[in-house]
Design an enzyme around this catalytic site. Sequence first.
Site, PDB file in Angstrom:
ATOM      1  N   ASP A   6       0.825  -1.226   0.000  1.00 26.70           N
ATOM      2  CA  ASP A   6       0.000   0.000   0.000  1.00 26.70           C
ATOM      3  C   ASP A   6       0.852   1.266   0.000  1.00 26.70           C
ATOM      4  OD1 ASP A   6      -2.401  -1.633   0.365  1.00 26.70           O
ATOM      5  OD2 ASP A   6      -1.749  -1.847   2.435  1.00 26.70           O
ATOM      6  N   HIS A  18      -3.801  -1.699  -6.635  1.00 24.51           N
ATOM      7  CA  HIS A  18      -3.101  -0.493  -7.061  1.00 24.51           C
ATOM      8  C   HIS A  18      -4.115   0.543  -7.523  1.00 24.51           C
ATOM      9  CE1 HIS A  18       0.881  -2.845  -7.901  1.00 24.51           C
ATOM     10  NE2 HIS A  18       0.556  -2.780  -6.627  1.00 24.51           N
TER      11      HIS A  18
END
EC number: 6.3.4.4
Length: 446
Positions: free
Chosen positions: A22, A50
């Site tokens: 992340d 993503h």
Amino acid sequence: MTYKPTVAAGRNVVVVGTQWGDEGKGKLVDWLTEMSQGVVRFQGGHNAGHTLVINGIKTALHLIPSGIMRPGVKCYIGNGVVLSAAKLFEEIEGLEKAGVEVRSRLRISEACPLILPFHAALDIAREAYREKGGTARIGTTGRGIGPAYEDKIARRALRVQDLKYPERFAAKLRELLDLHNFVLTGYLHAPAIDFDTVYAEAMRHAELLKPMMADVSRELNDANREGANLLFEGAQGTLLDVDHGTYPYVTSSNCVAGNAAAGAGVGPGMLHYILGITKAYCTRVGGGPFPTELDWETPDTVGYHLSTVGAEKGVTTGRSRRCGWFDAALLKRSAQVNGLSGLCITKLDVLDGIAELKLCTGYELDGHITDILPMGAEDIERCKPIYETLPGWSQSTVGVTQYDQLPAAAQKYLHRIEEVTGVPIDMISTSPDRDHTILLRNPYAA
């Protein structure tokens, strides 16, 4: 006799997360794709998430390389990825509805192991079994990633290439399903998975996949030799690597840069520059040790600021991310195992308005001082962070694209990260938007 190529080979960049995932890899891959002709996923599966923001429009990708948002760029799914055909086509259809051409630009390695419905069933049933037995949950996404990799390592996996041969596929599937249904029903007390349903769905996907099946290894080597720049897109993060992460609270693949070679079928000499993506603070989803974790649930705390201003929820699961101070000792470990060429610091703008910032430079562990993250979750759990305090800044950094426009305190913070980690900062992201990026050194020219 010496062979001399007639065309200069392309330059290649590997993008990896340096924390627990992340970190903002998707945006940077999309940004760097402007200088590349091919983008490659080399590990993980649809447990990755993503997020790209282009012209104010948000797109979430889980399996398809982020380069798909750049017209004309080829995208590759390498042999190191475990592939859920169902999730792949769900993602393709979503992109096509948004006007993105996918199928003619996507190449999928025939050597990819398949994720099938019983893999997800095993993943979910195991987590429930652990919880019922009083054992800590690993914190998997429940997507079947781990069980699919288990089948690969045990040399019993069904692979994309098996879909071309229905009879062979059926025989392998029946044998595999007998094994996994035995575990599901007899040990995990979960329902069995039906053969006919799984087989019929797989054969539907087979016809759709065939035009995209490829010898990805050969195509990548040929393209690079003919001058194409390639971008290898890592998923998750270094501290989730099955060997180098906070084991057992890790994913089931190697997330480090070295796996770009094995997971795509290229030689390590083709990995020219390694870009480590790191947030200006730390986050983690799920269980496992996190030395610099703050209270991120109580309003009017720094942790709550990071969580809310940073919009820290997982793209794949929607789970809240735990938040904490920047950990430079952790980053030292990541730099070591990846061989980082440079860093990209993301979410610098989230720190705007915090009066005082803390940066972890090492730990106290059992009465001793260490300046690098230990190996193993048990040791990391006992680490007490050692902090340096730095001044914050009140000015907004959102959208800044020139380093000298950053507040002096922000520049000092970034410089200290470089000093402690020993890795140069080559890029800085100041918002999720593609264009809000400061470039100090171009990875394709470094």
